[in-house]
Design an enzyme around this catalytic site. Structure first.
Site, PDB file in Angstrom:
ATOM      1  N   HIS A 152       0.882  -1.420  -0.033  1.00  0.00           N
ATOM      2  CA  HIS A 152      -0.111  -0.290   0.261  1.00  0.00           C
ATOM      3  C   HIS A 152       0.890   1.266  -0.311  1.00  0.00           C
ATOM      4  CE1 HIS A 152      -2.015   3.045   2.245  1.00  0.00           C
ATOM      5  NE2 HIS A 152      -3.027   3.159   1.710  1.00  0.00           N
ATOM      6  N   HIS A 198       1.717  11.212  -1.910  1.00  0.00           N
ATOM      7  CA  HIS A 198      -0.017  11.030  -0.697  1.00  0.00           C
ATOM      8  C   HIS A 198      -0.816  12.367  -1.200  1.00  0.00           C
ATOM      9  CE1 HIS A 198      -1.476   9.199   3.020  1.00  0.00           C
ATOM     10  NE2 HIS A 198      -2.305   8.766   1.722  1.00  0.00           N
TER      11      HIS A 198
END
Length: 603
Positions: A152, A198
């Site tokens: 992830h 992110h």
């Protein structure tokens, strides 16, 4: 005083209370040696072969294999180059049992002879990585029939808020055997290039092109089976086309193009060997506008829509992206190439869990759920979840509050058939150890075949229920003899007698509810080579999904016990007999020379 593995101090002559059990094999080893040598002082190749067949359950071993083992052990222990002994004494036999490359604890399906030839060619000082294991499961079934080693936010070096984005974690993951990587793609400030970062955080970005080049270079370092790129796409139409061109230019014939019209069934890992597979949501119908179509001020593509009413404030950018449904691909030529790159279309539970889990007989797809929503799905629609994963892919990702890159318990996903349990590979702890353990199976290739009972419904149409009370299918007996190696490589300086190690081992099972248990040995006082000689019995209802967890700790009253090594092994691949079990540190890296001697036996 708090101590960890790196802070152990050793003094062989500083304390007469420190016991060293060097050169003392367990009584079981002595008894076995005497039995197979018929009371003589040396073991021949024929006798070693019989031991390997009858005790170690290596039914395909030959006398010639045993001869190679003897040659290897005597060369290492006695440095004989011209006149080799063709037998083993007790110490040689004990050394062989403690050799984790020759006597490893999980199934390799490689004969001792084949491995030895390879090892001698490679040279004992070179890293073996996964190479002495061999893929031995069926690899010709659709992708949905396998658990897939998945990471992830694969580009993050640390926490989820402000750690640096880099290609280095991608390289590390691929070298470990990870087969599914995630890239979050965003426009740069001038909207003319693509960055990986992110979203809605403060993570310094890395260029997409750099990530793609590193992926290409290291994709098949540890495994020949496909690498799946799950893309979180926040790009404008122009940049989607640019991303497609980058992938075509960098990956070239490595990238897999699906047939026009989409897949009716996933290809197999065997079909996709040395291929890179793209998974993301298809471009929305709204992208049929021309290149000048308006995107919002944040730079988020017009394909990003508002989230459903189940979304919480802590929802991540991943969830925002995935909430889009499965729309028809754009007919615009600029996006046709991008669309054709997408082998595995993805989406989320935009219209509720029940609809998301509905089987679409017209094609296959990937459903992505955050861990809280997955938990809700299993509580409300457990049967539907397993049926969905028989044909489609299910990816679970960590909740947004795990800002320190911690992880959830992966077994909760596996027991419902979720193939892609996405983990923060930089977040250490027991959850990640379980992940490492699961994917030590099947030669470390990153794909582990699901048990048949998870893929086939029974005669009445019922599917596997991991919460049901099930009959005992198999009993595993585990004996922990001893451990060694903690004294090797540590600084040889004096330490206080009160700080010498008092090792104990925790042994247990991670599995379905009826199989979960943890036990521990007694503490061995003040010794670097602890000798426990204790046996435990585990009754298993679903051994096919169980993991054997092993941890060693140093008792450190009144402070917290010090971690001293761990490993996790798939029960279905445990090799019977007396085995050498290597231990790993918190990050999953091999602790040099730190090894346990254990015995495994199935009833």
């Amino acid at each position: 005083m708090k101590r960890d593995m790196g802070s152990y101090k050793m003094g062989l002559c500083c304390s007469d209370k420190l016991r060293m059990n060097r050169g003392a094999p367990p009584q079981d080893v002595v008894t076995t040696f005497v039995e197979y040598t018929e009371g003589r002082s040396h073991m021949t190749a024929e006798q070693l072969c019989r031991f390997l067949v009858e005790v170690q359950d290596e039914t395909e071993v030959l006398v010639s294999d045993a001869e190679k083992i003897i040659e290897r052990i005597t060369c290492e222990r006695h440095h004989i180059t011209k006149f080799l002994r063709h037998t083993l004494n007790l110490d040689d036999f004990f050394s062989f049992l403690f050799s984790d490359d020759l006597n490893h604890p999980i199934d390799s399906k490689v004969s001792s002879f084949s491995f030895l030839i390879f090892f001698l060619k490679l040279g004992k000082n070179q890293s073996l990585s996964f190479c002495f294991f061999q893929v031995h499961q069926d690899m010709a079934s659709p992708l949905s029939h396998y658990f897939i080693y998945t990471s992830h936010n694969s580009y993050l070096t640390g926490n989820q808020i402000n750690s640096e984005c880099s290609d280095v974690p991608l390289i590390k993951a691929l070298k470990r055997g990870v087969r599914a990587l995630e890239l979050d793609m965003w426009p740069n400030s001038t909207k003319d290039d693509i960055l990986v970062l992110h979203g809605w955080a403060w993570t310094p970005p890395v260029e997409l092109v750099k990530c793609l080049r590193s992926i290409k270079e290291h994709a098949f370092y540890a495994s020949a089976y496909p690498v799946i790129l799950t893309l979180e796409d926040h790009l404008t139409p122009d940049l989607q086309a640019k991303a497609a061109e980058m992938m075509k230019e960098i990956f070239m014939d490595m990238v897999y193009f699906p047939e026009a019209g989409g897949l009716k069934e996933f290809p197999s890992p065997e079909d996709l060997k040395y291929k890179i597979v793209i998974s993301t949501k298809p471009p929305k119908g709204s992208l049929r506008k021309d290149k000048d179509s308006e995107s919002d001020a944040s730079g988020k593509a017009s394909s990003d829509v508002s989230a459903d009413d189940e979304k919480t404030e802590e929802e991540t950018s991943e969830a925002k992206n995935e909430e889009d449904g499965f729309d028809q691909e754009s007919s615009n030529l600029d996006f046709l190439t991008y669309s054709r790159l997408i082998t595995i279309p993805s989406g989320n539970a935009k219209n509720g869990l029940k609809e998301a889990l509905t089987i679409d007989n017209g094609g296959v797809r990937r459903l992505s759920l955050r861990e809280q929503k997955f938990k809700k799905a299993t509580e409300m629609y457990g049967t539907e979840v397993i049926k969905f994963t028989q044909k489609n892919l299910l990816r679970i990702y960590p909740k947004a509050t795990r800002v320190n890159s911690s992880n959830y318990r992966p077994y909760n996903g596996w027991m419902y058939g979720a193939q892609m349990v996405a983990f923060n590979m930089q977040g250490y702890g027991r959850a990640l150890w379980m992940m490492h353990g699961m994917f030590r199976g099947n030669g470390g290739c990153g794909y582990v075949k699901k048990p048949d009972f998870m893929m086939n419904n029974n005669l009445s149409g019922e599917v596997f229920n991991p919460k049901a009370k099930l009959p005992i299918k198999k009993t595993l007996k585990v004996k922990v003899y001893m451990g060694k190696g903690w004294d090797s490589g540590f600084q040889r300086t004096c330490f206080n007698t009160w700080s010498s190690p008092n090792f104990y081992t925790r042994v247990g099972i991670t599995g379905v509810r009826g199989d979960k248990v943890m036990k521990k040995t007694k503490k061995e006082q003040k010794t670097w080579e602890p000798f426990w000689n204790e046996e435990f019995e585990f009754q298993l209802t679903v051994p096919e999904l169980a993991l054997l967890r092993i941890e060693v700790h140093d008792y450190n009253m009144p402070e917290k016990d010090d971690f001293s090594g761990q490993t996790c092994l798939p029960v279905s691949e445990l090799r019977q007999g007396i085995r050498s079990v290597p231990l790993y540190d918190r990050k999953g890296e091999r602790l040099v020379s730190v090894t346990l001697l254990m015995r495994f036996h199935f009833l």
